[in-house]
Scaffold this active site. Structure first.
Site, PDB file in Angstrom:
ATOM      1  N   ASP A  41     -14.486  48.225 -42.948  1.00  0.00           N
ATOM      2  CA  ASP A  41     -14.185  47.214 -41.836  1.00  0.00           C
ATOM      3  C   ASP A  41     -14.931  45.856 -42.168  1.00  0.00           C
ATOM      4  O   ASP A  41     -16.481  46.108 -42.080  1.00  0.00           O
ATOM      5  CB  ASP A  41     -14.853  47.617 -40.570  1.00  0.00           C
ATOM      6  CG  ASP A  41     -14.830  46.893 -39.375  1.00  0.00           C
ATOM      7  OD1 ASP A  41     -14.406  45.516 -39.414  1.00  0.00           O
ATOM      8  OD2 ASP A  41     -15.303  47.154 -38.325  1.00  0.00           O
ATOM      9  N   LYS A  43     -15.914  35.140 -42.356  1.00  0.00           N
ATOM     10  CA  LYS A  43     -14.531  35.595 -42.009  1.00  0.00           C
ATOM     11  C   LYS A  43     -13.675  34.933 -41.338  1.00  0.00           C
ATOM     12  O   LYS A  43     -12.335  34.682 -41.606  1.00  0.00           O
ATOM     13  CB  LYS A  43     -14.613  36.882 -41.004  1.00  0.00           C
ATOM     14  CG  LYS A  43     -13.381  37.703 -40.809  1.00  0.00           C
ATOM     15  CD  LYS A  43     -13.531  39.029 -40.103  1.00  0.00           C
ATOM     16  CE  LYS A  43     -12.315  39.834 -39.890  1.00  0.00           C
ATOM     17  NZ  LYS A  43     -12.739  41.037 -39.242  1.00  0.00           N
ATOM     18  N   GLU A  61      -6.983  46.035 -37.942  1.00  0.00           N
ATOM     19  CA  GLU A  61      -7.891  46.907 -37.478  1.00  0.00           C
ATOM     20  C   GLU A  61      -7.416  47.558 -36.155  1.00  0.00           C
ATOM     21  O   GLU A  61      -8.079  48.858 -36.041  1.00  0.00           O
ATOM     22  CB  GLU A  61      -8.954  45.659 -36.897  1.00  0.00           C
ATOM     23  CG  GLU A  61      -9.634  45.016 -38.007  1.00  0.00           C
ATOM     24  CD  GLU A  61     -10.419  43.868 -37.857  1.00  0.00           C
ATOM     25  OE1 GLU A  61     -10.640  43.255 -36.557  1.00  0.00           O
ATOM     26  OE2 GLU A  61     -10.801  43.046 -38.625  1.00  0.00           O
ATOM     27  N   ASP A  88     -10.251  44.719 -28.473  1.00  0.00           N
ATOM     28  CA  ASP A  88     -11.437  44.499 -29.402  1.00  0.00           C
ATOM     29  C   ASP A  88     -12.039  43.231 -28.928  1.00  0.00           C
ATOM     30  O   ASP A  88     -11.460  41.999 -29.256  1.00  0.00           O
ATOM     31  CB  ASP A  88     -10.963  44.404 -30.749  1.00  0.00           C
ATOM     32  CG  ASP A  88     -11.811  44.016 -31.792  1.00  0.00           C
ATOM     33  OD1 ASP A  88     -12.773  43.852 -31.479  1.00  0.00           O
ATOM     34  OD2 ASP A  88     -11.414  44.249 -33.002  1.00  0.00           O
TER      35      ASP A  88
END
Ligand code: AMP
Length: 590
Positions: free
Chosen positions: A9, A70, A147, A169
């Site tokens: 991850d 990211k 994800e 999330d």
């Protein structure tokens, strides 16, 4: 040597690596924790730092530290790090190499193949950049996995199981919600929606502002230009937020936060969970809108969902699960750590690619909710039987949670505490597991004086209840040894009768059978179970007979009457015989 494929991850705030060992996914510790901060920095002596060391120097040397790279994946740019400049792919590769080294150290051999996760909303360019980062780090990237799909896999047992999941999330800086369908080896993201500028950091900012305003009101000091004080307050806000996930209130103290006319001034203020929830409610409402949109885009209703799954550290905020339950009618699953669900699922997927058998992640969770009754409004009427859940079912054990309640009267000197197991809105529809009085409260206390209820539950079902009068510290501590107890047969019968009476079932059938009483008090456990089973059978027969006709109906009526007679006579042998006969007939007719 086995060819392990690892699952990674690669997160905005933290990154995690995992692999499957003996059929179960396992997280690798990097520097003592499975969460490696996704931060890269250059130490004063020129060494490259990845992880906690880099994060710790971020405030000191922002020009030599890179975080949240990211967000830049897929962009054509270079970020400065000391005298050098690196692409986002290169910075991500540094993080991946650190993870790779930790996995190799634990396994004792090289690791060359990986599954890496990306958000469902990532574009082709962002996915390609992620794959390249993996290759630069020395991996063969076997799969780029969504994800939410990875998180769902942690809840699917074996390879045949299927389900439709809502994955919510909420991380530090981003929010997304996805609807995922898993059918054996086939997984599909049906819809995905979100906000790449919303997360736990925004909750910190709101708390920061609250603390800053309170300090200004108390001291007149304006901290907006004071960098040092702002940094301290930022940290205090995040700590307070995390504390409020398990505490009903938090005392925030920062000594000598600023000077006013040469005099040092301290911050010392209390924030309750209610204050905090009011602050963040508008942000959570936005996430709820996204949930509705994602469901609409997937052409599904909330009731089509098999499970609601929480991912990301900020979902530890209790209001998140509560809001999702209100909106979807589904109690979110809390049994896999929200920070780790994605890496664990990626490892499961990786193991499947490597041809290994895997099982679901099993953790111990509480099978029941626990809470207390309070005075409030129930069905539009004032009632002592309102019910508030304090510990939610499916929470990993051991767990602990506190809530604030308030006295009702001026000078109220005692509170009658009743603890229940269950989720029903009316406390009396739950199972009472403990009751005690807390007396000796401060007689001079004002109305609405806060009382803290703190519940702690361990793996063996031992529930510790502590009730504290907040301003005096007066407390009473009670241990309930068997909180996981289920309804006894008598309680079942009594509850059924209560529900029937409440629904007016008896009035609907004025000529129908008379209600059956509770079992005689001296029965042993097996006889009580037989009694409860017989009562349940007669009720089932009553429901089914309306749809029957002819000989079937006559047979059911005859057997039901015989069973009722046996119950009236409290003849346990006859109860057993007639129960077996009626159960057989109903089985064929159902
Ligand atoms: P993630 O990006 O998934 O690592 O999530 C990081 C965010 O979760 C940060 O905003 C943290 O402050 C927040 N967080 C971590 N633990 C908790 C907690 N116990 N309660 C509330 N927020 C938390």
């Amino acid at each position: 040597m086995r060819d392990v494929i690892v699952g990674i991850d690669l997160g905005t705030t933290n990154s995690t690596i995992a692999f499957v060992r003996d059929g179960r996914p396992h997280l690798v510790d990097v520097d003592g924790s499975p969460l490696l901060p996704s931060v890269v920095g250059l130490a004063p002596d020129g060494r490259l730092l990845v992880g906690r060391a880099a994060r710790n120097q971020r405030h000191l040397y922002p020009e030599r530290t890179i975080g949240s790279v990211k967000r830049r994946m897929g962009e054509d740019l270079r970020v400065p790090l000391g005298d050098d400049r690196y692409t986002p792919v290169e910075v991500s590769a540094m993080i991946l190499r650190r993870l790779k080294a930790a996995a190799e150290a634990e396994l004792g051999h090289g690791v060359h193949r990986a599954v890496i996760t990306v958000p469902a909303y990532f574009s082709d360019a962002q996915r390609t950049a992620t794959r390249e980062a993996g290759e630069v780090a020395g991996f063969t990237v076997e799969r780029i996995l969504h994800e939410p799909t990875a998180a769902s896999l942690t809840y699917v047992e074996g390879t045949e199981r299927s389900g439709t999941f809502l994955v919510y999330d909420l991380g530090g800086g981003t929010f997304d919600v996805s609807i995922v369908r898993v059918q054996g080896d086939l997984t599909e993201v049906l819809a995905s929606h979100g906000d790449t500028r919303l997360g736990g950091d925004d909750f910190d900012a709101l708390l920061f502002d609250l603390l800053r305003r309170r300090f200004e009101e108390a001291t007149g000091a304006d901290l907006r230009e004071d960098l040092r004080a702002r940094a301290r307050l930022t940290r205090a806000a995040e700590e307070a937020k995390i504390a409020l996930s398990s505490q009903a209130f938090v005392q925030v103290t920062e000594e000598h936060l600023a000077e006013v006319d040469g005099v040092p001034r301290h911050l010392d203020t209390e924030v309750t969970r209610a204050d905090y929830e009011d602050l963040i409610e508008p942000l959570l409402e936005r996430t709820a809108d996204s949930v509705a949109t994602a469901l609409r885009e997937a052409s599904l209703l909330a009731r089509d969902l098999d499970q609601v799954i929480l991912v990301g550290g900020a979902t530890r905020t209790p209001r998140v699960a509560a809001l999702l339950q209100e909106r979807t009618g589904r109690a979110p699953h809390l049994d896999v750590d929200p920070d780790k669900a994605v890496a664990l699922g990626a490892a499961l997927h990786a193991a499947r690619l490597a041809g290994e058998a895997t099982g679901r992640i099993l953790v111990d969770v509480t099978p029941f909710s626990f809470g207390t009754s309070y005075f409030g409004t129930l069905d539009g009427w004032p009632s002592n039987d309102c019910y508030k859940v304090i510990l939610h079912r499916n929470t990993p054990l051991p767990c602990r949670q506190a809530e604030l309640f308030y006295t009702v009267d001026v000078g109220q000197d005692a509170v009658d505490v009743t603890i229940f197991q269950g989720d029903a809105e009316d406390a009396l529809d739950n199972l009472q597991i403990g009751r005690f009085l807390v007396d000796g409260l401060d007689p001079k206390a004002r109305e609405n004086s806060p009382i803290v209820f703190d519940l702690a539950l361990d793996l063996n079902g031992i529930l510790q209840v502590t009730v504290t009068e907040k301003h005096t510290g007066l407390r009473k501590h009670v241990v309930i040894e068997d909180a996981f107890r289920r309804l006894s047969p008598e309680e079942l019968v009594a509850a059924r009768l209560r529900v029937r009476a409440a629904l007016g079932d008896d009035e609907d059938e004025p000529t129908g059978p008379s209600p059956i009483g509770a079992p005689p008090p001296d029965l042993g456990p097996e006889d009580r179970a037989a009694w409860a089973g017989a009562v349940a059978l007669t009720e089932k027969a009553d429901r089914l007979r309306a749809d029957l006709d002819g000989a079937d109906r006559d047979e059911v009526d005859e057997l039901t009457e015989a069973l009722r007679d046996a119950l009236d006579a409290a003849d346990l042998d006859a109860i057993r015989v007639h129960s077996a006969e009626l159960a057989d007939v109903l089985f064929y007719l159902e």
